[in-house]
Motif scaffolding. Structure first.
Motif, PDB file in Angstrom:
ATOM      1  N   MET A   1       0.803  -1.020   0.034  1.00 57.36           N
ATOM      2  CA  MET A   1       0.039  -0.076  -0.140  1.00 57.36           C
ATOM      3  C   MET A   1       0.921   1.181   0.012  1.00 57.36           C
ATOM      4  SD  MET A   1      -3.165  -0.994   2.800  1.00 57.36           S
ATOM      5  CE  MET A   1      -1.902  -1.355   4.136  1.00 57.36           C
ATOM      6  N   LYS A   2       0.327   2.604  -0.695  1.00 52.94           N
ATOM      7  CA  LYS A   2       1.074   3.586  -0.566  1.00 52.94           C
ATOM      8  C   LYS A   2       0.162   4.663   0.158  1.00 52.94           C
ATOM      9  CE  LYS A   2       3.709   3.274  -4.844  1.00 52.94           C
ATOM     10  NZ  LYS A   2       3.850   3.712  -6.075  1.00 52.94           N
ATOM     11  N   LEU A   3       0.637   5.422   1.106  1.00 53.26           N
ATOM     12  CA  LEU A   3      -0.006   6.316   1.656  1.00 53.26           C
ATOM     13  C   LEU A   3       0.416   7.681   1.364  1.00 53.26           C
ATOM     14  CD1 LEU A   3      -2.104   7.411   3.881  1.00 53.26           C
ATOM     15  CD2 LEU A   3      -0.191   7.407   5.525  1.00 53.26           C
ATOM     16  N   TYR A   4      -0.250   8.550   0.443  1.00 52.23           N
ATOM     17  CA  TYR A   4       0.161   9.839   0.020  1.00 52.23           C
ATOM     18  C   TYR A   4      -0.222  10.751   1.269  1.00 52.23           C
ATOM     19  CZ  TYR A   4       0.401   7.741  -4.437  1.00 52.23           C
ATOM     20  OH  TYR A   4       0.532   6.991  -5.463  1.00 52.23           O
ATOM     21  N   TYR A   5       1.035  11.523   1.764  1.00 52.53           N
ATOM     22  CA  TYR A   5       0.666  12.274   2.889  1.00 52.53           C
ATOM     23  C   TYR A   5       1.516  13.663   2.948  1.00 52.53           C
ATOM     24  CZ  TYR A   5       5.591  12.004   4.366  1.00 52.53           C
ATOM     25  OH  TYR A   5       7.034  12.413   4.452  1.00 52.53           O
ATOM     26  N   SER A   6       0.966  14.458   3.760  1.00 53.36           N
ATOM     27  CA  SER A   6       1.757  15.829   3.928  1.00 53.36           C
ATOM     28  C   SER A   6       2.159  15.817   5.316  1.00 53.36           C
ATOM     29  CB  SER A   6       0.877  17.056   3.321  1.00 53.36           C
ATOM     30  OG  SER A   6       1.733  18.034   3.551  1.00 53.36           O
ATOM     31  N   PRO A   7       3.356  16.063   5.832  1.00 56.76           N
ATOM     32  CA  PRO A   7       3.766  15.997   7.118  1.00 56.76           C
ATOM     33  C   PRO A   7       2.940  17.108   8.134  1.00 56.76           C
ATOM     34  CG  PRO A   7       5.802  16.423   5.908  1.00 56.76           C
ATOM     35  CD  PRO A   7       4.669  16.611   4.935  1.00 56.76           C
ATOM     36  N   GLY A   8       2.399  16.339   9.182  1.00 59.16           N
ATOM     37  CA  GLY A   8       1.346  16.893  10.237  1.00 59.16           C
ATOM     38  C   GLY A   8      -0.018  17.092   9.493  1.00 59.16           C
ATOM     39  N   ALA A   9      -0.244  17.054   8.401  1.00 61.48           N
ATOM     40  CA  ALA A   9      -1.589  17.159   8.017  1.00 61.48           C
ATOM     41  C   ALA A   9      -2.632  16.116   8.654  1.00 61.48           C
ATOM     42  CB  ALA A   9      -1.683  16.931   6.183  1.00 61.48           C
ATOM     43  N   CYS A  10      -3.760  16.023   8.161  1.00 63.84           N
ATOM     44  CA  CYS A  10      -4.760  14.930   8.661  1.00 63.84           C
ATOM     45  C   CYS A  10      -4.295  13.721   8.173  1.00 63.84           C
ATOM     46  CB  CYS A  10      -6.045  15.293   8.214  1.00 63.84           C
ATOM     47  SG  CYS A  10      -6.485  15.530   6.316  1.00 63.84           S
ATOM     48  N   SER A  11      -3.329  13.499   7.208  1.00 64.23           N
ATOM     49  CA  SER A  11      -2.794  12.300   7.023  1.00 64.23           C
ATOM     50  C   SER A  11      -2.001  11.518   8.024  1.00 64.23           C
ATOM     51  CB  SER A  11      -2.064  12.429   5.676  1.00 64.23           C
ATOM     52  OG  SER A  11      -0.869  13.518   5.700  1.00 64.23           O
ATOM     53  N   LEU A  12      -1.622  12.232   8.972  1.00 62.17           N
ATOM     54  CA  LEU A  12      -0.982  11.627  10.314  1.00 62.17           C
ATOM     55  C   LEU A  12      -1.872  10.540  10.805  1.00 62.17           C
ATOM     56  CD1 LEU A  12       1.217  11.790  12.126  1.00 62.17           C
ATOM     57  CD2 LEU A  12       0.161  13.595  13.340  1.00 62.17           C
ATOM     58  N   ALA A  54      -4.596   9.945   1.009  1.00 59.88           N
ATOM     59  CA  ALA A  54      -5.053   9.086  -0.018  1.00 59.88           C
ATOM     60  C   ALA A  54      -4.308   7.713   0.162  1.00 59.88           C
ATOM     61  CB  ALA A  54      -4.803   9.651  -1.469  1.00 59.88           C
ATOM     62  N   LEU A  55      -4.970   6.450  -0.026  1.00 59.95           N
ATOM     63  CA  LEU A  55      -4.293   5.208   0.131  1.00 59.95           C
ATOM     64  C   LEU A  55      -4.455   4.643  -0.865  1.00 59.95           C
ATOM     65  CD1 LEU A  55      -2.791   3.609   2.246  1.00 59.95           C
ATOM     66  CD2 LEU A  55      -5.005   2.509   2.879  1.00 59.95           C
ATOM     67  N   ARG A  56      -3.460   4.015  -1.703  1.00 57.49           N
ATOM     68  CA  ARG A  56      -3.235   3.201  -2.809  1.00 57.49           C
ATOM     69  C   ARG A  56      -3.204   1.796  -2.389  1.00 57.49           C
ATOM     70  NH1 ARG A  56      -4.829   4.345  -7.912  1.00 57.49           N
ATOM     71  NH2 ARG A  56      -3.556   6.102  -8.093  1.00 57.49           N
ATOM     72  N   LEU A  57      -4.155   0.933  -2.653  1.00 62.61           N
ATOM     73  CA  LEU A  57      -4.150  -0.498  -2.096  1.00 62.61           C
ATOM     74  C   LEU A  57      -3.357  -1.146  -3.182  1.00 62.61           C
ATOM     75  CD1 LEU A  57      -8.125  -0.796  -1.457  1.00 62.61           C
ATOM     76  CD2 LEU A  57      -6.181  -0.130   0.036  1.00 62.61           C
ATOM     77  N   ASP A  58      -2.940  -2.315  -2.872  1.00 64.64           N
ATOM     78  CA  ASP A  58      -2.065  -3.306  -3.617  1.00 64.64           C
ATOM     79  C   ASP A  58      -3.012  -3.585  -4.732  1.00 64.64           C
ATOM     80  OD1 ASP A  58      -0.153  -3.112  -1.800  1.00 64.64           O
ATOM     81  OD2 ASP A  58      -0.550  -4.909  -0.684  1.00 64.64           O
ATOM     82  N   SER A  59      -4.130  -3.432  -4.832  1.00 58.66           N
ATOM     83  CA  SER A  59      -4.887  -3.857  -5.897  1.00 58.66           C
ATOM     84  C   SER A  59      -4.899  -2.802  -6.973  1.00 58.66           C
ATOM     85  CB  SER A  59      -6.374  -4.237  -5.707  1.00 58.66           C
ATOM     86  OG  SER A  59      -7.034  -2.905  -4.911  1.00 58.66           O
ATOM     87  N   GLY A  60      -4.412  -1.512  -6.502  1.00 57.21           N
ATOM     88  CA  GLY A  60      -4.219  -0.504  -7.717  1.00 57.21           C
ATOM     89  C   GLY A  60      -5.463   0.554  -7.120  1.00 57.21           C
ATOM     90  N   GLU A  61      -6.530  -0.014  -6.395  1.00 63.29           N
ATOM     91  CA  GLU A  61      -7.753   1.016  -5.929  1.00 63.29           C
ATOM     92  C   GLU A  61      -7.181   2.121  -5.309  1.00 63.29           C
ATOM     93  OE1 GLU A  61     -11.964   0.911  -3.893  1.00 63.29           O
ATOM     94  OE2 GLU A  61     -10.714  -1.216  -4.040  1.00 63.29           O
TER      95      GLU A  61
END
Length: 204
Positions: A1-12, A54-61
């Motif tokens: 999985m890939k987590l798209y993040y920005s430091p300290g944003a709600c993605s924390l 945003a989270l990219r699953l291993d399936s690509g979704e």
């Protein structure tokens, strides 16, 4: 999985959830203002909403919206008890907290980060947020976490909002349950790891 993040944003919040869940993932940093990835690619090609997380699953979704992402993470690691079982009364309590945090805290913080609103407008939202924090303080009486003794993904989300309160210099000293709670969550090793990986806490 890939987590798209920005430091300290709600993605924390999902970052904490992934570490608490023990799931493998890759971090991809996003410049949210420029809508660019670290390699210069257009983030809007990844997430047309232009927002993290945003989270990219291993399936690509691609999965977006923090409260949904953290539940998905919890359900992928059911043995960690990061969320109560689907359909249970406790799961609906978790949903109640996630919705409260996203609508009553998260969205009321948004104007405070924007350059346009006046100081009076920002003071209005700060007062509104303090009222919400007072409510949460009352609900934490006698509890370690929002649902009781068990840490859940709602706690990672609330902790993220409390880091924003720090950034905006909120005085929460009069809310003893909330300040003790914040310290309790901050002391969790996986929370420390997330903060360190995002450059928000220097490695010991």
């Amino acid at each position: 999985m890939k987590l798209y993040y920005s430091p300290g944003a709600c993605s924390l919040s999902p970052h904490i959830a992934l570490l608490e869940a023990g799931l493998p993932y890759e971090l991809v940093r996003v410049d949210v203002r420029a809508k660019k990835l670290e390699n210069g690619d257009d983030f809007l090609q990844v997430n047309p909403k232009g927002q993290v997380p945003a989270l990219r699953l291993d399936s690509g979704e691609l999965v977006t919206e923090g409260p949904v992402i953290v539940q998905m993470i919890a359900d992928k690691a059911a043995g960690t008890n990061l969320a109560p079982a689907p359909g249970s009364a406790e799961r609906y309590k978790l949903l109640e907290w996630l919705n409260f945090i996203t609508t009553e805290l998260h969205k009321n913080f948004s104007p405070m980060f924007a350059p346009v609103p006046s100081d009076d407008t920002k003071a209005f939202f700060k007062d509104r947020l303090m009222g919400k924090f007072k409510y949460i303080d009352s609900q934490l009486a006698g509890r370690d976490y929002l649902l009781g003794s068990q840490f859940t993904v709602a706690d990672g989300y609330l902790f993220t909002m409390l880091t924003w309160a720090d950034r905006m210099k909120f005085d929460l000293s009069g809310l003893p349950n909330l300040t003790a709670y914040k310290a309790r969550v901050a002391a969790r090793p996986k929370v420390q790891e997330a903060l360190t990986k995002e450059g928000l806490l220097k490695a010991a």
